[in-house]
Design a protein around this motif. Structure first.
Motif, PDB file in Angstrom:
ATOM      1  N   ASN A   1     107.096 105.931 105.937  1.00 41.63           N
ATOM      2  CA  ASN A   1     108.193 106.438 105.124  1.00 41.63           C
ATOM      3  C   ASN A   1     109.223 107.196 105.948  1.00 41.63           C
TER       4      ASN A   1
ATOM      5  N   ASN B   1     116.402 103.732  91.206  1.00 36.94           N
ATOM      6  CA  ASN B   1     115.612 104.604  90.338  1.00 36.94           C
ATOM      7  C   ASN B   1     114.241 104.880  90.931  1.00 36.94           C
ATOM      8  N   ASN B   2     113.914 104.210  92.046  1.00 39.30           N
ATOM      9  CA  ASN B   2     112.611 104.405  92.662  1.00 39.30           C
ATOM     10  C   ASN B   2     112.531 105.806  93.257  1.00 39.30           C
ATOM     11  N   PRO B   3     111.567 106.615  92.786  1.00 42.24           N
ATOM     12  CA  PRO B   3     111.520 108.026  93.202  1.00 42.24           C
ATOM     13  C   PRO B   3     111.378 108.211  94.716  1.00 42.24           C
ATOM     14  N   LEU B   4     110.573 107.357  95.355  1.00 45.94           N
ATOM     15  CA  LEU B   4     110.394 107.493  96.799  1.00 45.94           C
ATOM     16  C   LEU B   4     111.699 107.164  97.522  1.00 45.94           C
TER      17      LEU B   4
ATOM     18  N   GLN C   1     114.108 110.029  97.131  1.00 47.17           N
ATOM     19  CA  GLN C   1     113.753 111.169  97.966  1.00 47.17           C
ATOM     20  C   GLN C   1     114.097 110.923  99.434  1.00 47.17           C
ATOM     21  N   LEU C   2     113.717 109.744  99.947  1.00 47.18           N
ATOM     22  CA  LEU C   2     113.946 109.459 101.371  1.00 47.18           C
ATOM     23  C   LEU C   2     115.439 109.388 101.677  1.00 47.18           C
TER      24      LEU C   2
ATOM     25  N   GLU D   1     116.960 112.918 101.515  1.00 52.44           N
ATOM     26  CA  GLU D   1     116.626 113.705 102.716  1.00 52.44           C
ATOM     27  C   GLU D   1     117.476 113.267 103.912  1.00 52.44           C
TER      28      GLU D   1
ATOM     29  N   GLN E   1     101.061 109.002 111.068  1.00 56.23           N
ATOM     30  CA  GLN E   1     102.247 108.204 110.751  1.00 56.23           C
ATOM     31  C   GLN E   1     102.633 108.293 109.271  1.00 56.23           C
TER      32      GLN E   1
ATOM     33  N   SER F   1     103.620 109.998 105.543  1.00 61.29           N
ATOM     34  CA  SER F   1     104.321 111.125 104.927  1.00 61.29           C
ATOM     35  C   SER F   1     104.948 110.640 103.637  1.00 61.29           C
ATOM     36  N   HIS F   2     105.407 111.596 102.837  1.00 64.63           N
ATOM     37  CA  HIS F   2     106.143 111.263 101.620  1.00 64.63           C
ATOM     38  C   HIS F   2     105.356 110.391 100.651  1.00 64.63           C
TER      39      HIS F   2
ATOM     40  N   ASN G   1     109.153 115.101  93.246  1.00 67.08           N
ATOM     41  CA  ASN G   1     110.138 114.016  93.255  1.00 67.08           C
ATOM     42  C   ASN G   1     109.477 112.646  93.433  1.00 67.08           C
ATOM     43  N   ILE G   2     108.597 112.538  94.425  1.00 65.61           N
ATOM     44  CA  ILE G   2     108.017 111.217  94.676  1.00 65.61           C
ATOM     45  C   ILE G   2     106.983 110.827  93.634  1.00 65.61           C
TER      46      ILE G   2
ATOM     47  N   LYS H   1     107.632 111.095  90.380  1.00 63.66           N
ATOM     48  CA  LYS H   1     108.333 110.755  89.144  1.00 63.66           C
ATOM     49  C   LYS H   1     108.061 109.322  88.723  1.00 63.66           C
TER      50      LYS H   1
ATOM     51  N   ASP I   1     109.194 105.694  87.643  1.00 61.42           N
ATOM     52  CA  ASP I   1     110.316 104.788  87.898  1.00 61.42           C
ATOM     53  C   ASP I   1     111.294 104.692  86.742  1.00 61.42           C
TER      54      ASP I   1
END
Lengths: 164, 164, 164, 164, 164, 164
Positions: free
Chosen positions: A73, A93-96, A99-100, A103, E33, E35-36, E157-158, E160, E162
């Motif tokens: 990620n 709409n994908n939360p990940l 977020q990425l 950031e 490796q 995260s998130h 956040n991650i 949430k 979709d």
């Protein structure tokens, strides 16, 4: 950015609405390396063909680009940037993803609304497996692509029980 | 299929000629994962932007697709097939590509001729490094893309000696 | 352990001599993932077929096992151990193999002598490229395997100049 | 950021000078996955031990972190950021590092000067191979670490000729 | 060896006790490796910063080293050895680690006891998600690191849905 | 093609029946890189030893070849072909294998019948975990191999609870 397994009328409606806000759209096909699974039955090339056909029906400039998973990620945004033309806003709409991208200091907008209960890849794949009528949920040109490669049969084959 | 480091008038001339023989062209951008080296200075996204701009000047339907290296010759053809719309003929002069595609039972045609001594990625990168005038060797729209990201400066920077 | 590109009479002579010292031999085919290059023209499957055919002429129990490169010297011995039946001695002249296996606390013996100037993969590949007579340098059964897949033609094809 | 094959008095002098400008230093050990080659004879763990020992002689807070290669320049900066504590300035003379870090919008400073002709990993490895006296080129504590694992012998072993 | 998502008072108590038995401790940060994700919200660099801060409160020599997953159990011990200073005993309760390290012939000791029901990464992440008070479960300095990067917000956040 | 975790009398019965239809059999050991998990306790080398021992009891020419996962269904058939001697028919009941091999234009036949409720890797591993008598479900020579490496103990060790 989506997996487009398969591309459906929900996607089509979203692209139409985004096209009213921006000049050019980059469509990333995620998990490009995956195919022949229940979650990801179609290859990136097949999905790209679906999208390309559907976009002919619209009037919008689209770059359609397969993006292989990089499985980290923390470097995913850099990976996407390296594979695509320069972009200024990300729609997701994908939360990940939200977020990425946030950031990384890039603007994110929510996808325009559409009827998610009706149009969803998961639902369409389930209908293909069950032999139900999925065709009205995708653009006509996409239905043609899927029937040419006999997508529902591929799905049913790989879902068989080992011991049958 | 090429690396397009950068896309130049030789590529443009080849695509024009192929366009007279076929309806649709799939352009694969090889070594898509590479960038910022003397051999591969530009990212796949940057190369894709170059090609897209140059193709606007032509009248031909092109799918432009980044292809990451898979580092196993024995599966390379399957890899390319999975990432691209269905194709029937492969145009290439690269001996390894010709051999792999032929072994897979797919028709290969030689690329149409163009002046290789004049137009070559290697020569253009050398001219960029030497501060010479490379712009007349690429389509005008491609020159604009390269200047916007200041490609020659990137090349010169990464070619510096460690001990300077 | 070797790359066996191709398997030749030097290898055959070595295995014969080792067979006098031990009961069972594990033959590892290194760089198993490589093929269709000037250094590694043959796939692991093709090399395995060569070795298997040649071993029928001998009277010795051999396990022939493709070993993919793992690209980390520090874990290479563990990788090989995980892919092979238990072994007690390693026969090798390769300095890196000798060092890694020794550091892992496993006994290494030098390969029995044979005429390296005459029998070498590098030399045989060069003769194939030059159209010279390479067949007497490999076991008869191996020559048959190589001719069936037309190995020399593959080598010549991938060595062609791009601009021809 | 360096490969530290091995850590020498030039590195030590650079860290001393940087320590006068900043409060904390992050030392990245590059190509952490490599070892047992002529270019990279020592494992990341061995190199980390050398650096740790040498830093005890200094009065400075250092984070020493192995960084595996990610083999994609376009995501390398993100990769390094994900593996290290937050940093504000990068010290490097490596042109590729300077370019990638600059493109990412992070400040880069040139390394302080030291006698590069005298202190260089390449030169020290060559002296080890030749059996010359390399010890005065590294901190005393590093020499002890190298002798404990008999580094020069490892180098000489892996440099042997296959056919000896 | 642990994932330290996040580093908590249980880890701190274990290190204190181990410090009474040994002179130096190597702390490996596993799955470096990742995260998130809900399981692994923090990067290796963030986790390393947490541990480093917490260790300042103790009086013990620690090497803190990110270890990327190698996804092959059979070479994992060799991988860890290559990335770390020499060690003689491994402290772990993880059954897979115990088995792999034991098979490699290295001594394993059980971790000293602490209140696992109270202190666990899983529990702390759940509390962060639920907006509960997690801070008293980690060292004060670690709480500061987590709040600086607003860890609980990242987690929420991650996680949430979709379709929200 | 199977994972053979472990090789059992069902496999043996299948190979016996296939041996009546064909001259030579290629046995691919799938997921060769996996070991020390509840699903895949044995290394490829250990599984290869089991199969080799069991085949001595039969009268049939078998190539036994470890096949590492390539994690891309679209290139899996090419991958297998590159690692194996030429084959003409594939025997499999695995729906994904059947689909991929069929799409590649290679003939697939169903495996001959055997008592799947009695002989299954899943069931044997569960019996090993429970300390039940699994030995009569595998060939005698395979039982010897498994006991020599104390397979059931390895399984029980890696299945322990972290907090015990």
């Amino acid at each position: 950015m989506g997996r487009f397994q398969p591309y459906h009328l929900g996607h089509q409606s979203v692209l139409k609405k985004i096209a009213q806000e921006v000049d050019e759209i980059v469509v990333g096909i995620g998990s490009a390396q995956d195919s022949h699974t229940l979650e990801n039955p179609f290859t990136a090339g097949e999905r790209l063909t679906m999208i390309w056909c559907a976009l002919k029906e619209l009037d919008v400039t689209c770059y359609v680009i397969p993006i292989e998973d990089i499985r980290r990620n923390s470097v995913w945004v850099s990976h996407v940037i390296s594979m695509t033309p320069k972009f200024e806003v990300v729609y997701s709409n994908n939360p990940l993803v939200v977020q990425l991208v946030t950031e990384a200091g890039i603007e994110v907008r929510n996808l325009p609304m559409y009827r998610r209960d009706a149009y969803s890849g998961t639902r369409i794949r389930a209908m293909m497996l069950a032999g139900q009528d999925w065709e009205m949920l995708v653009p006509k040109s996409v239905a043609r692509v899927i029937k040419e490669i006999d997508g529902p049969k591929r799905l049913r084959n790989i879902s068989k029980d080992d011991n049958e």
